[in-house]
Design a protein around this motif. Structure first.
Motif, PDB file in Angstrom:
ATOM      1  N   SER A   1     -10.445 -57.625  26.766  1.00 35.34           N
ATOM      2  CA  SER A   1      -9.708 -57.860  27.998  1.00 35.34           C
ATOM      3  C   SER A   1     -10.227 -56.940  29.104  1.00 35.34           C
ATOM      4  O   SER A   1     -10.779 -55.874  28.835  1.00 35.34           O
ATOM      5  N   PRO A   2     -10.040 -57.371  30.340  1.00 34.38           N
ATOM      6  CA  PRO A   2     -10.517 -56.569  31.475  1.00 34.38           C
ATOM      7  C   PRO A   2     -10.012 -55.137  31.435  1.00 34.38           C
ATOM      8  O   PRO A   2     -10.757 -54.202  31.699  1.00 34.38           O
ATOM      9  N   ILE A   3      -8.755 -54.985  31.097  1.00 30.42           N
ATOM     10  CA  ILE A   3      -8.202 -53.633  31.137  1.00 30.42           C
ATOM     11  C   ILE A   3      -8.879 -52.720  30.126  1.00 30.42           C
ATOM     12  O   ILE A   3      -9.068 -51.526  30.356  1.00 30.42           O
ATOM     13  N   THR A   4      -9.268 -53.288  29.022  1.00 33.04           N
ATOM     14  CA  THR A   4      -9.952 -52.476  28.018  1.00 33.04           C
ATOM     15  C   THR A   4     -11.308 -52.012  28.545  1.00 33.04           C
ATOM     16  O   THR A   4     -11.707 -50.861  28.367  1.00 33.04           O
ATOM     17  N   VAL A   5     -11.991 -52.926  29.218  1.00 32.13           N
ATOM     18  CA  VAL A   5     -13.266 -52.541  29.817  1.00 32.13           C
ATOM     19  C   VAL A   5     -13.032 -51.442  30.849  1.00 32.13           C
ATOM     20  O   VAL A   5     -13.751 -50.443  30.894  1.00 32.13           O
TER      21      VAL A   5
ATOM     22  N   GLY B   1     -13.425 -43.958  30.625  1.00 32.01           N
ATOM     23  CA  GLY B   1     -13.149 -42.932  29.628  1.00 32.01           C
ATOM     24  C   GLY B   1     -11.694 -42.532  29.614  1.00 32.01           C
ATOM     25  O   GLY B   1     -11.336 -41.456  29.154  1.00 32.01           O
ATOM     26  N   GLU B   2     -10.861 -43.430  30.105  1.00 34.90           N
ATOM     27  CA  GLU B   2      -9.440 -43.097  30.157  1.00 34.90           C
ATOM     28  C   GLU B   2      -8.770 -43.421  28.823  1.00 34.90           C
ATOM     29  O   GLU B   2      -9.122 -44.392  28.174  1.00 34.90           O
ATOM     30  N   ARG B   3      -7.841 -42.632  28.439  1.00 33.01           N
ATOM     31  CA  ARG B   3      -7.074 -42.792  27.199  1.00 33.01           C
ATOM     32  C   ARG B   3      -8.009 -42.960  26.011  1.00 33.01           C
ATOM     33  O   ARG B   3      -9.209 -42.704  26.077  1.00 33.01           O
TER      34      ARG B   3
ATOM     35  N   VAL C   1     -15.767 -49.487  23.241  1.00 31.55           N
ATOM     36  CA  VAL C   1     -16.375 -48.755  24.350  1.00 31.55           C
ATOM     37  C   VAL C   1     -17.850 -49.119  24.427  1.00 31.55           C
ATOM     38  O   VAL C   1     -18.374 -49.460  25.501  1.00 31.55           O
ATOM     39  N   ALA C   2     -18.506 -49.052  23.295  1.00 28.39           N
ATOM     40  CA  ALA C   2     -19.937 -49.358  23.255  1.00 28.39           C
ATOM     41  C   ALA C   2     -20.184 -50.775  23.752  1.00 28.39           C
ATOM     42  O   ALA C   2     -21.087 -51.016  24.563  1.00 28.39           O
ATOM     43  N   ARG C   3     -19.379 -51.709  23.266  1.00 27.26           N
ATOM     44  CA  ARG C   3     -19.576 -53.107  23.671  1.00 27.26           C
ATOM     45  C   ARG C   3     -19.381 -53.277  25.173  1.00 27.26           C
ATOM     46  O   ARG C   3     -20.141 -53.981  25.847  1.00 27.26           O
ATOM     47  N   ALA C   4     -18.363 -52.617  25.678  1.00 32.22           N
ATOM     48  CA  ALA C   4     -18.078 -52.728  27.113  1.00 32.22           C
ATOM     49  C   ALA C   4     -19.217 -52.136  27.938  1.00 32.22           C
ATOM     50  O   ALA C   4     -19.721 -52.772  28.881  1.00 32.22           O
TER      51      ALA C   4
END
Lengths: 342, 342
Positions: free
Chosen positions: A26-30, A36-38, A45-48
């Motif tokens: 989801s966008p928010i995860t990206v 680097g938040e939360r 992270v790597a995928r994003a």
DNA sequence: CTGTTAGCGCTTTCAG
DNA sequence: CTGAAAGCGCTAACAG
């Protein structure tokens, strides 16, 4: 196959949504991953990050600022850009802030408190994440704007009064001038004139430091004070030297409040065939470019403006990140550089 | 009476909607009225402006940038801030742009094309409304970024080649150097050395101008070229003068590519007891602060950098507003200032 | 000449 | 640790 009929305002930009789609999250995860938040699953992270790089994604600062109510701008207010002192300061600030992702917005106040307030007002519209201002001499409006703004603010070049704590990085202008005066006294000078232009706060603090030493030595006299509100320049320094020696021939040293003036005095001394330091000692303040090249090389106070800029930026960075700062009041000192002129 | 249960992210800011409510019109009308866009009933304009003033409304640049896809930033790329030339240029740019509502974003490239490209990339993220860049010597990436950005761009300090039209304000660096060389030749100098540092494009254009005149006079020799890639400084100017006179005693004039170098040479000449201009003429380029104060006062080329900055900003303003510009290629000329050094 | 509607691209809030 | 929904404040687009 048909183009969506009413897609209104496509900007063509690659957005977070595009990256999210490519990364299968989801966008928010990206968003969180990229900032680097939360805590985010390292795998995601790597995928994003990978998807972002592949697509050449660049976050939109305007959207970010609108949503988060804070920009990546840092507003910096300085009196002049034609004074090498502030160029050095600014260079150091930018070298620290830029790698951290902040843009520097420069405001040149021209030593005018009203102008400063106006500039700050304009810059505050951009919701800067932080502020760097020169010294503590501001209009009430400026102080209020700083107060009310939620952005952290670091004061540079001067130190706050101990009873009015504030984030600041600098050195004691007064003590520096005192030290230089002491140096002249130790060298046997007695009638030490103080010559100043611009007459901004820091200059007056230097005047004060000189006065203290002269009074302590029982050598102070108002006739030794040469204060000119005009802007500093080489030409003015020369004119002041000529005037001082013309009107007070007994003067055996002139302490100029900055190197511009002192350099001009040195140049004028050659013209006037005044021997420096034999006839009169000439000293300056700041150790600007060229002071070591003068004839004779200028004795002056070296002020750590680059270090001040770097430290102030680092302190601001800590504040913007909500981290604690080691020292709220950072005194970086000064150094008397004795060359041949006095 | 109950607070709306899910008002999520109030920022406390006074918005266009507040103004609209107070003025009794729709937000878009206020927006148009305040921006002077399209035609709005003068009566409503007055009401909107009045309400805005009363409420102390300040538009949010981030929201504006997001919605309109353009900010009020103007990105300016210059090589250095420690060169007074660019400070003067920048000052004039800001004095023109700020009253028009634009913020200047300064990027210092440090004469590095890669650094310039990187800076431009970062600045472009902020969707600047316009660009001012120094000269025409850019990396392919930089040129492409400029090309693809929708923001208008004005080049300063140099003039474009007539066959590759571009918005530019400057003067011919080559012709200026030619003119100065001619001045030295006219004064009877024959072995005129050209001493340069930094070796950026504009310096090389000056070298070229000098070469042309020397060739035309049948006096050119490679041994007269002293090129040093190090940054300019007073100290370097002094060192170069010493080196030139040491290795080529026949040299009767040195044309330094800028005033920093020339000032340093003048200072060194005093140290070395070299008579200027009797033994050797020393001339510079740009007429920086202090050049008129030197001993002897420096003969140099006065370059209209403040005028260039103001004109470039005005041209950019016209482009950003979609107005036509009078002259796309604006030559502001130069002036040989003959003082005593050569 | 004015208004309605729908986003600009991102992050905050609130749930899961 | 992840996601859905809502909206930051403004203006472009399309009617009326």
């Amino acid at each position: 196959m048909a183009t969506p009929p009413a897609r209104r305002r496509a900007s063509g930009r690659i957005t977070l949504a595009d990256v999210a789609r490519a990364a299968g999250v989801s966008p928010i995860t990206v968003s969180r991953a990229l900032r680097g938040e939360r805590a985010v699953d390292p795998e995601l992270v790597a995928r994003a990050q990978d998807a972002a790089r592949r697509l050449g994604y660049l976050p939109d600062p305007a959207a970010r600022a609108l949503a988060s109510q804070r920009s990546t701008h840092v507003a910096v207010l300085i009196p002049m850009l034609s004074n090498a002192l502030f160029v050095d300061l600014l260079g150091a600030v930018q070298r620290t802030l830029r790698p951290a992702g902040y843009q520097t917005l420069i405001g040149v106040t021209n030593y005018d408190r009203q102008e400063e307030e106006q500039l700050l007002r304009e810059q505050l519209m951009h919701r800067p994440a932080g502020l760097i201002v020169t010294g503590f001499d501001h209009s009430a409006g400026t102080r209020e704007l700083i107060e009310r703004s939620s952005a952290p603010c670091v004061h540079v070049m001067e130190l706050c009064e101990p009873d009015r704590p504030a984030d600041c990085v600098g050195f004691s202008q007064g003590e520096a001038a005192s030290a230089m005066t002491r140096h002249l006294l130790d060298a046997g000078r007695r009638r030490i004139a103080f010559a100043a232009a611009q007459l901004d706060t820091r200059t007056l603090q230097r005047l004060d430091g000189w006065r203290k030493q002269m009074n302590a030595a029982g050598l102070h006299s108002p006739t030794l004070e040469w204060l000119n509100p005009a802007p500093s320049s080489l030409a003015l320094g020369g004119a002041m030297l000529e005037q001082i020696l013309g009107q007070r021939p007994a003067v055996d040293a002139v302490f100029f409040c900055n190197d511009d003036l002192a350099q001009g005095a040195l140049l004028a001394a050659q013209r006037l065939r005044v021997q420096v330091p034999q006839r009169v000692a000439v000293v300056g303040f700041n150790d600007l470019t060229g002071s070591d090249q003068m004839q004779p090389p200028l004795t002056t106070v070296r002020t750590p403006r680059a270090e001040i800029g770097a430290a102030a930026a680092a302190m601001l960075l800590a504040r913007m990140r909500g981290e604690p700062v080691a020292q709220q009041r950072l005194d970086l000192g000064f150094e008397i550089v004795v060359r041949s002129s006095g």
